[in-house]
Design a protein around this motif. Structure first.
Motif, PDB file in Angstrom:
ATOM      1  N   GLY A 139      14.839  -8.767 -17.695  1.00 21.34           N
ATOM      2  CA  GLY A 139      14.376 -10.362 -18.066  1.00 21.34           C
ATOM      3  C   GLY A 139      14.696 -10.923 -19.128  1.00 21.34           C
ATOM      4  O   GLY A 139      15.337  -9.941 -20.086  1.00 21.34           O
ATOM      5  N   MET A 140      14.346 -12.145 -19.530  1.00 18.53           N
ATOM      6  CA  MET A 140      14.639 -12.541 -20.679  1.00 18.53           C
ATOM      7  C   MET A 140      13.643 -12.086 -21.893  1.00 18.53           C
ATOM      8  O   MET A 140      13.883 -12.620 -23.093  1.00 18.53           O
ATOM      9  N   GLY A 141      12.562 -11.660 -21.523  1.00 19.41           N
ATOM     10  CA  GLY A 141      11.582 -11.080 -22.830  1.00 19.41           C
ATOM     11  C   GLY A 141      12.345 -10.427 -23.932  1.00 19.41           C
ATOM     12  O   GLY A 141      12.377 -10.995 -24.988  1.00 19.41           O
ATOM     13  N   PRO A 142      12.843  -9.312 -23.567  1.00 21.01           N
ATOM     14  CA  PRO A 142      13.649  -8.491 -24.447  1.00 21.01           C
ATOM     15  C   PRO A 142      15.053  -8.879 -24.840  1.00 21.01           C
ATOM     16  O   PRO A 142      15.422  -8.848 -26.157  1.00 21.01           O
ATOM     17  N   VAL A 143      15.516  -9.597 -24.040  1.00 19.95           N
ATOM     18  CA  VAL A 143      17.128  -9.797 -24.170  1.00 19.95           C
ATOM     19  C   VAL A 143      17.377 -11.369 -23.734  1.00 19.95           C
ATOM     20  O   VAL A 143      17.912 -11.278 -22.595  1.00 19.95           O
ATOM     21  N   PRO A 144      16.989 -12.129 -24.408  1.00 18.27           N
ATOM     22  CA  PRO A 144      17.385 -13.795 -23.948  1.00 18.27           C
ATOM     23  C   PRO A 144      18.882 -13.931 -23.906  1.00 18.27           C
ATOM     24  O   PRO A 144      19.160 -14.891 -22.931  1.00 18.27           O
ATOM     25  N   MET A 145      19.502 -13.429 -24.845  1.00 14.97           N
ATOM     26  CA  MET A 145      21.115 -13.611 -24.681  1.00 14.97           C
ATOM     27  C   MET A 145      21.661 -12.344 -25.168  1.00 14.97           C
ATOM     28  O   MET A 145      21.499 -11.529 -26.192  1.00 14.97           O
ATOM     29  N   ALA A 146      22.841 -12.012 -24.395  1.00 18.10           N
ATOM     30  CA  ALA A 146      23.465 -10.800 -24.701  1.00 18.10           C
ATOM     31  C   ALA A 146      25.040 -10.856 -24.522  1.00 18.10           C
ATOM     32  O   ALA A 146      25.433 -11.676 -23.557  1.00 18.10           O
ATOM     33  N   TRP A 147      25.669 -10.300 -25.660  1.00 22.09           N
ATOM     34  CA  TRP A 147      27.129 -10.476 -25.655  1.00 22.09           C
ATOM     35  C   TRP A 147      27.677  -9.324 -25.107  1.00 22.09           C
ATOM     36  O   TRP A 147      27.544  -8.246 -25.257  1.00 22.09           O
ATOM     37  N   VAL A 148      28.522  -9.824 -23.940  1.00 21.26           N
ATOM     38  CA  VAL A 148      29.118  -8.761 -22.882  1.00 21.26           C
ATOM     39  C   VAL A 148      30.285  -9.104 -22.765  1.00 21.26           C
ATOM     40  O   VAL A 148      30.953 -10.290 -22.996  1.00 21.26           O
TER      41      VAL A 148
END
Length: 480
Positions: free
Chosen positions: A362-371
């Motif tokens: 979920g967004m807790g540790p990774v609110p935005m990920a470059w993928v």
């Protein structure tokens, strides 16, 4: 067995979808599913499952379109092959099939084990169904109680070893991909690695091909290995995977623009990041009041191509929306963008890890990920996305060209097949990649209702090979 069952179920879902596409005008979806279910039950209870999906698809096609018989297949029955009555509801068809394979094995022994003397196709006739089993003796060994194990004299597959970007592992692990390659006599075994690792530190001496995720990494391999040839079977633009509360929050901040596809303004984001803005400082933020920097999570630029692509985009924007060239431009760009990496803390060496964290945590540790866009689309196709997950296209973005570098003749065969074989191109699209035929990708995303930008316009070129290497080196030094 659980893994084998999962792979078979996945193959059966895929073949059912193909049959619905091919026969939808003549038969309802329910009729197609019923035929597949009936044929499938004929093989219940048999432990050898390798070719069951292929057998089911061939029989089902004959049931749905009896006029599409293949005369050359029907005429290929030899004296060593007995016609097998399937019947409309026969539960013994699987037993007859394996009995016939046993006779083929006996024939092989009688011929000194020379599998080439066996017929390459076996015809099963009955109830209007004609089944071509392509080289079935290559994979099935039959146990006969009275004479011990009997081998059908397997037709050897050429094993090809490769090292690939981790985002392509799901593609190579797909049993349909393995079957498509086996039709060409190839068995491919791959190891995952970050694309930068592939081009800088992986020992390529033990591999037949390298398959990094960018033209720049491929060029470095070509230079160091003295290889002139390369293949680009598919591509994938870089995107940002996020969540609706985050997208809404950044919309209020003027960075994100919703629409048919959601866009992310890299220039406005860079200005915000340069100020050291934290999430809990954004106006009206009640959904993610966290005291950490507003940053897109990436991989390690020292090892991973996806991070190198992030560097290429942000360096372009930092350099007044101009491709970086020359030492002065490099220094200026790095002075603006290095903190986008160094403020992140721990970063992983390949793109597979961060995306799995995004899906699972979920967004807790990774609110935005470059993928890679392919990772998001692949997850959507296979039902792994949660309802609040959102795909954002950076403005501008960059296209990652997944490039095969053949290291010998076997690697060259793989590169050609991945680029030209229609079935492999279709399967690449089903795993989210954009193959050479754009309609394949469009078809997959439309069927699964994935909101993608099929007509990318705001795409920038990465800097040339040497400049990108200099930028990466400068960012790496910034970590110290």
């Amino acid at each position: 067995m659980a893994v084998d069952t999962a792979r078979e179920e996945k193959a059966l879902r895929a073949l059912t979808n193909r049959l619905v596409d091919d026969y939808g005008e003549a038969h309802s979806k329910e009729r197609v599913e019923a035929v597949v279910g009936t044929v499938r039950r004929r093989f219940d209870g048999h432990s050898v499952r390798d070719f069951v999906p292929i057998l089911i698809e061939r029989i089902a096609r004959r049931e749905l379109d009896p006029a599409a018989a293949e005369p050359d297949i029907e005429q290929s029955v030899s004296a060593n092959t007995t016609a097998i009555p399937l019947g409309d509801n026969s539960n013994s068809a699987g037993s007859h099939l394996f009995d016939t394979l046993g006779r083929l094995g006996s024939a092989a022994r009688g011929l000194g084990g020379r599998s080439a003397a066996l017929p390459r196709r076996t015809v099963l006739i009955g109830g209007g169904a004609v089944l071509a089993v392509i080289a079935v003796v290559a994979v099935v060994a039959v146990q006969q109680p009275d004479s011990g194990p009997v081998s059908a004299g397997p037709v050897p597959l050429t094993t090809v070893h490769g090292v690939v970007g981790s985002e392509k592992m799901a593609f190579f692990d797909d049993p349909q991909v393995a079957q498509a390659l086996a039709k060409h006599g190839l068995q491919v075994q791959v190891d995952p690695a970050g694309s930068r690792q592939i081009s800088t530190s992986v020992d390529l001496a033990k591999y037949d091909f390298a398959f990094p995720s960018s033209a720049a990494a491929a060029e470095r391999i070509q230079r160091e290995r003295g290889v002139s040839g390369k293949y680009t079977p598919f591509a994938s633009p870089m995107v940002i995977a996020t969540f609706k509360p985050i997208a809404d929050l950044l919309t209020q901040a003027g960075i994100v623009a919703p629409g048919a596809t959601t866009t992310f303004d890299v220039e406005k984001y860079l200005a915000l990041a340069e100020q050291g803005t934290q999430w809990d400082q954004l106006a009206g933020n009640t959904v993610y009041p966290v005291r950490k920097n507003v940053l897109v999570a990436t991989t390690d630029p020292r090892t991973s191509n996806s991070a190198a692509m992030y560097l290429a985009v942000t360096a372009y924007v930092a350099n007044d929306n101009t491709i970086v060239r020359g030492t002065k431009a490099e220094d200026y760009a790095v002075s603006r963008i290095s903190r986008l990496f160094t403020r992140q803390g721990y970063t992983e060496s390949s793109s597979d890890g961060p995306f799995k964290d995004y899906l699972a945590n979920g967004m807790g540790p990774v609110p935005m990920a470059w993928v890679y866009e392919a990772q998001y689309v692949d997850a959507a196709v296979h039902g792994q996305l949660k309802p609040d997950m959102v795909l954002m296209y950076p403005k501008p973005t960059v296209l990652s060209q997944h490039t095969v570098v053949p290291l010998n003749d076997k690697g060259d065969r793989i590169g050609k097949l991945l680029t030209t074989d229609s079935e492999l191109q279709r399967l690449a699209a089903e795993h989210g990649f954009r193959p050479n035929d754009p309609s394949l990708f469009t078809k997959v995303t439309a069927e699964h209702q994935v909101p993608v930008d099929t007509n990318l316009v705001n795409v920038v070129d990465p800097p040339d090979y040497d400049t990108l290497e200099h930028l990466l080196g400068d960012v790496a030094r910034a970590y110290n």
